[in-house]
Design an enzyme around this catalytic site. Structure first.
Site, PDB file in Angstrom:
ATOM      1  N   HIS A 161       0.822  -1.219   0.000  1.00 33.01           N
ATOM      2  CA  HIS A 161       0.000   0.000   0.000  1.00 33.01           C
ATOM      3  C   HIS A 161       0.852   1.264   0.000  1.00 33.01           C
ATOM      4  O   HIS A 161       0.361   2.335  -0.351  1.00 33.01           O
ATOM      5  CB  HIS A 161      -1.060  -0.012   1.117  1.00 33.01           C
ATOM      6  N   ASP A 216       1.120  -7.742   2.268  1.00 32.65           N
ATOM      7  CA  ASP A 216       1.237  -6.297   2.025  1.00 32.65           C
ATOM      8  C   ASP A 216       2.700  -5.873   1.903  1.00 32.65           C
ATOM      9  O   ASP A 216       3.235  -5.199   2.785  1.00 32.65           O
ATOM     10  CB  ASP A 216       0.527  -5.536   3.147  1.00 32.65           C
ATOM     11  N   SER A 251       3.850   2.389   8.461  1.00 31.05           N
ATOM     12  CA  SER A 251       3.602   1.401   7.413  1.00 31.05           C
ATOM     13  C   SER A 251       4.862   1.135   6.617  1.00 31.05           C
ATOM     14  O   SER A 251       5.532   2.073   6.179  1.00 31.05           O
ATOM     15  CB  SER A 251       2.515   1.906   6.461  1.00 31.05           C
TER      16      SER A 251
END
Lengths: 682, 682
Positions: free
Chosen positions: A57, A195, A616
């Protein structure tokens, strides 16, 4: 903060670290030298040739930039088998390597004159000093600096970073892997998303050779294992006062939730049945959904976790330990009051340069209006001396502004733009009232619908070349264009500046009050106090551990391919690619990465690490200091941890490096396995 | 079966039983003598004065019978502080105490003539023999007998029961306790329902004194503890063939799910905003929702648990071990084929006397039509010799038929009745086609709407006194009434009887084929084979154990008051009564029943016991043979265990006796605590 590690080194060793924790204080050494920022996400070097591991992402912008309906990398994923096949990530994709941190507090707040200034003047002076410190530090060849405020103005650190702006896409799994579970699973556990993606940094057309890179572990993790996360957490609110928490709870969160929801519905409606519009809006919808769920969870958390009550209790303790705290808290509350009267309107029109996320909802709904604001504001600021300009309009910001202007071409979609703006103009009418100058301007142009007809028929802001030209023009040149979107921005500007002036005064007041607040807070906290997250490099320690979300329910700390097969429906967002499903069902292909304790290929794991947005993509290191996963999310119960950390419930979610390697092999990425110094097993 | 216990006594001891398992084979001894049937539910004596513990949902009919909008016992609960305050449970509430079980197989299938008969004649002869066995056994004063078929006609046992028909309501918690979580939590875990109530059996106006009663344990349970459940499970399908499972999966389940859903929607719409209609329909809606969820889960289970595939594998193994099995399976399939052609229509019009649950959907939708069918069928059967009548119309059934006719007054609601029948007449039109005699009759009366106008305007079936009178009348008398509902029943009757004839022939064929099937099955099963549930007394052993419903999720085996407080919303179905909430939050009131390991008052627990519908209310005994809870449900994953038992996933759900005692004390039921030989703690 890395600088604080030596104070807790013994504790870190006891938690399980098998290396010397003091090494973590050296930002240019091993392993911290390998940890980089992508601006909004974290990443890390994993090979001597500048290979970078981060979340899918976080690389989504680069994947989207290279996707078309004909060559849909979002759906199908991407693998460069050679360096030549690697794809440009698009303008605006940077890698920032932190090289130095210096305490510059004395140079900013040491000036005795500051105390005698008005709040507004003090704020201006502090900003000017920060600008000076940045300018003297930055150098050609990508040396970028920023001054970050810690403990809300109590301490200032100058961070020097190397800015690498040639970043290429090396590998991305299919969306059905990288975002398996999609918005349904977002912030949820158990999770089965792969991810992760790989980028590569280039300098002068050649791969960048970092001084340090992380060794990727293929060993796998077990419940209870030590982990640490190093990364760039964006923002937390752990030192907001009870008064401030109440305003978040009563106004900011409910309003934002309403607006996120409306905007998502509008974009969904626009994209219905039109794959090209869906692709254009995809990253915005994704990011809005992410924000919505985040805000919803925190909103529930205010009630469920009694956050306001916890603040009230903390402040009672402060006042008990230090009676002067009562007056400090009162001053903070009064200062807040000065900017709250118009907040319903301000939420819509606030303009914060360069932050698509924190800016007013009107610009979030309309990338075209947002671009026009950039152009008009820049024309206003450019004639000033660099040092005197507002944040976001300095010479060094120009290239980023230009990059954004280019990048935004991919997300501009006039139909969606107009539909969003239509809604927020209606909201502005309600919040601002008839006497509001912006509302008046819309009314004088025939009301919202007629105004929008005019606005979208008489602007060239949607044309990339014109927009880039505008960024270099003077106010006079812009006026001569008679461009409707620029004209509307010029009407908005005075309203925004009036608001900014009040905000500045309030910030100046806070710069005066807040350090005293933290001194008082230190008296009741005892021992080490860490500052709120502010986008600078931080470290958090923990272990693999499940949690009990509700009565009689224990969520364990690891998921496996078996769980993915249970969730698989063949329909988005539970639609794994066929080659992955075939491999998952083929014992010959799962055996090489099967965990002996789990009896399956691991996918994701939970840890007790304390992370938030911006973390992230953060490398997760095991007891040996090797990369054992990438952080990519927190559990639902963790979201309100931005306000209040709950050790029993707050969990970070990581993709296991074993799964990264398995997926990479299934997709034929053995070249990257070898580059990371590992041996392919399939 | 209790008779089989001695064969496995060692195993039961090893599992943790601290008493002699052989005692369980003595149905008139301790503890089995205390276990009784309520007809559809199980219960047990818990005091020498006939106090009976069962589930709240098993006593729901009695609670509903005594409820009015003015005195709403469903919402508020009920406690009789003295014997005088105990309330009649309404007609039809019986307690059956099993007193004897005899093997009568030889007397039924030992007749050599049977083999030479046609299938239909054989079925008739077997039914006649069963009737004989029942009649010679039954005695005045409540001695009731039935002959039950085991292994689908391979073995017949005659069960003698004492029928106690004066049953009174002693205590029921508020619906917010007894059905906390309602339909949302139904079949779910974690669960927080206090699903228990107390009844009392009377004989000649005096409390019944059972020979045995269970000691209620206040000790509490822990994970891993041994438990057994003794009760009357209704029906399982573990020996259905692959061919039969396929028809369940392809036709019976999908069709029933559609019909349950429609009927619930219809009743909900009728009751909207009208509390009196809601109360009238409450028990039907509850039971329909229960059936719906049950059918849905099994329907998913067919696919998820590969039930058909498991049957195919079992039959392959049978044929491998015994080649003659192939022909047996083929004969079963051919026999099934004879009744499947018209099953779409038959599902709507099937009439099975006395079973509101298994009968056609037309009668489930219309208690008034169902009553008319009872009347008309009874008038047809009554003139025959008792022995020759069809099941359900023997002399000994008359009192039950009359009781049902009385009881139904409470659930008859002409508006809901008509709305439901309207829907199913439409379905019958589709399934039966224009040539169907019932469809023709409706059409000749002006189509569905006009027909219904006539049907509901010209009947007295809804009037209790008239209905009871009708039950005693001859066919001629009934015809003379010119009652529309009776006329419609007379039109339905030939269609139903034509279908019954085919069903009888098929049953006769099965009686011939099935014993051979079980002989063949025994060869591959090895060791003990237990028969499918058939409403007779059974025992199942297990322990408290959680399970893993999906990846990374472990549900533990016990819930507590803390979990109830987490779920509490103040809104149905999560609306505990105020006194319970206050007590739950009052450490002085929780301390006396706080479990030292759970640090809270326990509510429900999971066990690995193998139970199904009919087991509801079953006493759960601990290692000492004391009552430690009442079974009231299975987890969602257990529902398809009716077809295939999965030890990893199948769990029974019990209310903990500690919670029963705590709730009772909170509600002021110390009189009952003392009656059970315990000492109140509050």
């Amino acid at each position: 903060m890395p600088q604080q590690i030596p104070q807790i080194a013994d504790g870190v060793r006891k938690m399980g670290a098998q290396f010397d924790p003091n090494r973590l204080a050296d930002l240019t050494g091993d392993p911290m030298g390998a940890v980089v920022s992508l601006g909004g996400c974290t990443a890390s070097f994993v090979s001597p040739d500048g290979l970078i591991a981060t979340n899918h992402h976080c690389a989504f912008g680069a994947i989207q930039y290279n996707s078309t309906p004909q060559r849909d990398l979002i759906t199908n994923g991407f693998l460069a088998k050679t360096r030549e096949e690697e794809l440009p990530s698009g303008p605006g994709q940077h890698v920032y390597v932190t090289t130095k941190i210096e305490d510059v507090t004395a140079r900013i707040t040491g000036d005795a004159k500051l105390a005698k200034m008005t709040d507004a003047a003090r704020q201006k002076a502090i900003e000017r000093k920060q600008n000076e410190l940045v300018m003297e530090c930055e150098k050609p060849g990508g040396v970028r600096c920023r001054v970050a405020s810690f403990f809300e103005g109590s301490q200032y650190l100058r961070i020097t970073q190397l800015d690498l702006n040639d970043v290429r896409l090396v590998y991305a799994p299919a969306n059905g892997v990288g975002d398996f579970g999609g918005d349904i699973d977002n912030f949820e556990w158990p999770r089965h998303a792969g991810d992760f993606s790989f980028l590569r940094a280039y300098v002068n057309g050649q791969p960048y050779h970092p001084a340090h890179w992380l060794k990727v572990s293929a060993e796998g993790m077990n419940d209870g294992d030590f982990v640490l996360v190093a990364g760039y957490p964006g923002r937390t609110f752990r030192y907001k006062t009870a008064d401030e928490v109440k305003n978040y709870q009563d106004f900011i969160y409910p309003t934002s939730i309403r607006y996120f929801t409306e905007l998502i519905n509008i974009l969904d409606a626009q994209g219905k049945g039109k794959r090209d519009i869906q692709i254009r809006n995809a990253s915005r919808v994704k990011s809005l959904n992410n924000s919505l769920k985040n805000f919803q969870s925190t909103n529930e958390g205010f009630v469920k976790d009694h956050i306001w009550e916890a603040r009230v209790a903390r402040e009672k303790a402060m006042v008990a330990a230090d009676p002067s705290a009562a007056a400090i808290l009162e001053q903070i509350a009064q200062t807040n009051e000065t900017v709250r009267k118009t907040q319903a309107r301000d939420t819509i029109i606030t303009w914060i340069a360069g932050t698509q996320g924190a800016t007013g909802f009107m610009y979030r709904s309309s990338p075209m209006l947002s671009s026009a604001m950039s152009v008009v504001r820049l024309a206003e600021e450019r004639p000033k001396k660099d040092l005197d300009r507002d944040a976001g309009y300095h010479d060094r910001d120009f290239s980023r502004i230009k990059e954004n202007a280019e990048r935004w071409q991919r997300v501009m979609e006039p139909g969606s733009d107009r539909a969003g703006l239509q809604y927020f103009l209606g909201e502005l009418q309600k919040a601002g009232g008839e006497s509001d100058p912006v509302v008046k301007f819309v009314a004088s142009n025939g009301g919202i619908d007629k105004f929008l007809d005019w606005l979208y028929a008489n602007t060239k802001i949607g044309e990339k070349d014109e927009r880039l030209k505008m960024l270099g023009e003077t106010e006079k040149q812009l006026t001569a264009r008679n461009d409707s979107m620029l004209q509307f921005a010029s009407v908005l500007l005075p309203a925004v500046e009036e608001m900014d002036a009040r905000e500045n005064a309030a910030s100046g007041a806070m710069a005066r009050i807040r350090p005293a607040y933290f001194e008082s807070l230190r008296k009741v906290s005892g021992g080490n106090l860490y500052p709120d997250a502010n986008g600078t490099l931080r470290i958090t320690f923990g272990k693999l551990e499940g949690y009990k979300p509700k009565d009689a329910t224990w969520l364990t700390s690891q998921t496996t391919l078996n769980g993915l097969l249970e969730k698989e429906t063949g329909k988005e967002p539970f639609d794994s690619p066929k080659n992955l499903l075939a491999a998952a069902r083929d014992p010959k292909k799962t055996a090489p990465y099967t965990d002996p304790e789990l009896h399956a290929v691991p996918i994701d794991f939970l840890s007790t690490c304390d992370t938030t947005g911006g973390n992230s993509g953060s490398p997760t290191l095991n007891a040996k200091g090797e990369l054992c996963g990438l952080l990519f999310d927190g559990n639902y119960e963790s979201i309100d941890a931005d306000f209040l950390f709950n050790p029993a419930m707050t969990r970070s979610i990581h993709v296991d490096s074993v799964y990264m390697l398995w997926v990479l092999e299934v997709d034929g990425g053995q070249n990257l396995i070898r580059e990371m110094g590992l041996t392919p097993r399939m």
